[in-house]
Write an enzyme that holds these catalytic residues in place. Structure first.
Site, PDB file in Angstrom:
ATOM      1  N   LYS A 155     -19.284  17.442   4.617  1.00 23.86           N
ATOM      2  CA  LYS A 155     -18.346  17.689   5.350  1.00 23.86           C
ATOM      3  C   LYS A 155     -18.021  16.449   6.172  1.00 23.86           C
ATOM      4  O   LYS A 155     -16.691  16.193   6.409  1.00 23.86           O
ATOM      5  CB  LYS A 155     -18.716  18.908   6.327  1.00 23.86           C
ATOM      6  N   SER A 163       0.927  -1.153  -0.079  1.00 26.44           N
ATOM      7  CA  SER A 163      -0.197   0.096  -0.190  1.00 26.44           C
ATOM      8  C   SER A 163       0.977   1.202   0.036  1.00 26.44           C
ATOM      9  O   SER A 163       1.555   1.427  -0.866  1.00 26.44           O
ATOM     10  CB  SER A 163      -0.915   0.022   1.293  1.00 26.44           C
TER      11      SER A 163
END
Length: 334
Positions: free
Chosen positions: A222, A170
């Site tokens: 948000k 990753s």
């Protein structure tokens, strides 16, 4: 009489406490003033000559392996080699060895940036860098920063080889692809070109106990998903969209520095052992970091760099105070 002595002992205890507190404050102020007069640097890069270190280790073994005559010849040869190198110190190249052991936040990036800055300042044409990398990945932004630090070596035209003994997955692999060459041990875990987000949700648990959780935001997205509120399909869809976008950027980054890869095959989030990773083109060669380092030692000087941050007295006192505060006001975590 007992009351008098009791009050007197309490008075002494209070006085001692105040004096100790004043000494700590005065000591802290003095340390801050002294620190300001010193160099503004908060740490320094420590350097170890690995060739000397390895030669000394080998010589320690030779003392037991060789007889007196052979040992004398060996030492004479070693002394001549050192003298030849000393006569022309600029003739041989230098290899710089760095270590990066990554956690989820890629915290080691703060030391990495200092070490790379030191190398760029000192490196001569032909010098190279070896990076022993061990990381299973973590936060996208911090591993992106770590990768950007390694790209500074490319910009300075300094050859970088990444060495993976255990894992570069990753975010760890994101760092590795910036190298000119990737070397992995046969059973190192390589790849995991993917993105994941997982979050527990306690909404139903709170609901069963008649506890309301209210969250106020400005901006439609948000917050997409939350720990304690009720998640919506719209929020989940937005999070998936963000993950896909991040994955696409990850793929593009890998493609830029390893264009030979078949991303449809390797950018699935899977990780492979070194042998298979080599077949897929995720790494260039199979070897342990020790083999590569010994090879570099035979060819020239190898300097291991490690940035050591220095803590001032106020910082140490502040850390101790923070730990004490945490013990007093935070519940234990097991």
């Amino acid at each position: 009489m007992e009351t008098f002595f009791s009050h007197y002992l309490l008075f002494l205890a209070d006085t001692a406490t105040i004096v100790v507190a004043l000494l700590i404050v005065v000591g802290g102020i003095a340390a801050i003033a002294l620190n300001k007069r010193k160099s503004p640097a908060s740490g320094q890069v420590q350097v170890t000559d690995l060739r000397k270190q390895l030669e000394q280790s080998g010589e320690n073994v030779q003392q037991y392996r060789l007889d007196k005559k052979a040992l004398k010849i060996h030492r004479k040869t070693l002394k001549k080699d050192r003298k030849d190198r000393a006569n022309d110190p600029l003739a041989e190249s230098c290899t710089y060895l760095l270590d990066f052991k990554g956690d989820i936040r890629a915290s080691a990036v703060s030391a990495l940036r200092e070490e790379i800055s030191a190398i760029i300042q000192a490196a001569k044409p032909g010098d190279t860098v070896l990076l022993r990398l061990e990381s299973g990945g973590g936060m996208v932004n911090t591993y992106g920063l770590a990768s950007a630090q390694l790209l500074r070596l490319r910009a300075a035209k300094i050859h970088l080889t990444v060495l993976v003994d255990a894992v570069a997955a990753s975010g760890g692999y994101m760092m590795a692809v910036t190298a000119d060459r990737i070397v992995a041990s046969p059973f190192a875990l390589i790849g995991s070109i993917g993105v994941v987000a997982q979050i527990p949700n306690f909404h139903r648990w709170l609901q069963d106990r008649n506890i309301d959780w209210e969250q106020f935001t400005a901006g439609k997205f948000k917050r997409t998903v939350t720990l304690f509120g009720e998640n919506t399909e719209t929020g989940r869809a937005k999070l998936r969209e963000e993950l896909e976008e991040t994955h696409a950027q990850f793929r593009d980054f890998v493609r830029q520095y390893r264009p030979q890869l078949d991303l449809e095959q390797v950018a699935t989030g899977e990780a492979w052992l070194g042998n298979k990773a080599h077949q897929l083109g995720l790494v260039d060669d199979l070897a342990t970091s020790d083999e590569i380092i010994l090879e570099a030692v035979r060819q020239g000087k190898v300097l291991a760099l490690h940035y050591q941050r220095q803590k001032t007295l106020p910082q140490r006192l502040g850390l101790a105070a923070q730990q004490s505060w945490d013990k007093l006001w935070q519940p234990p975590i097991s």
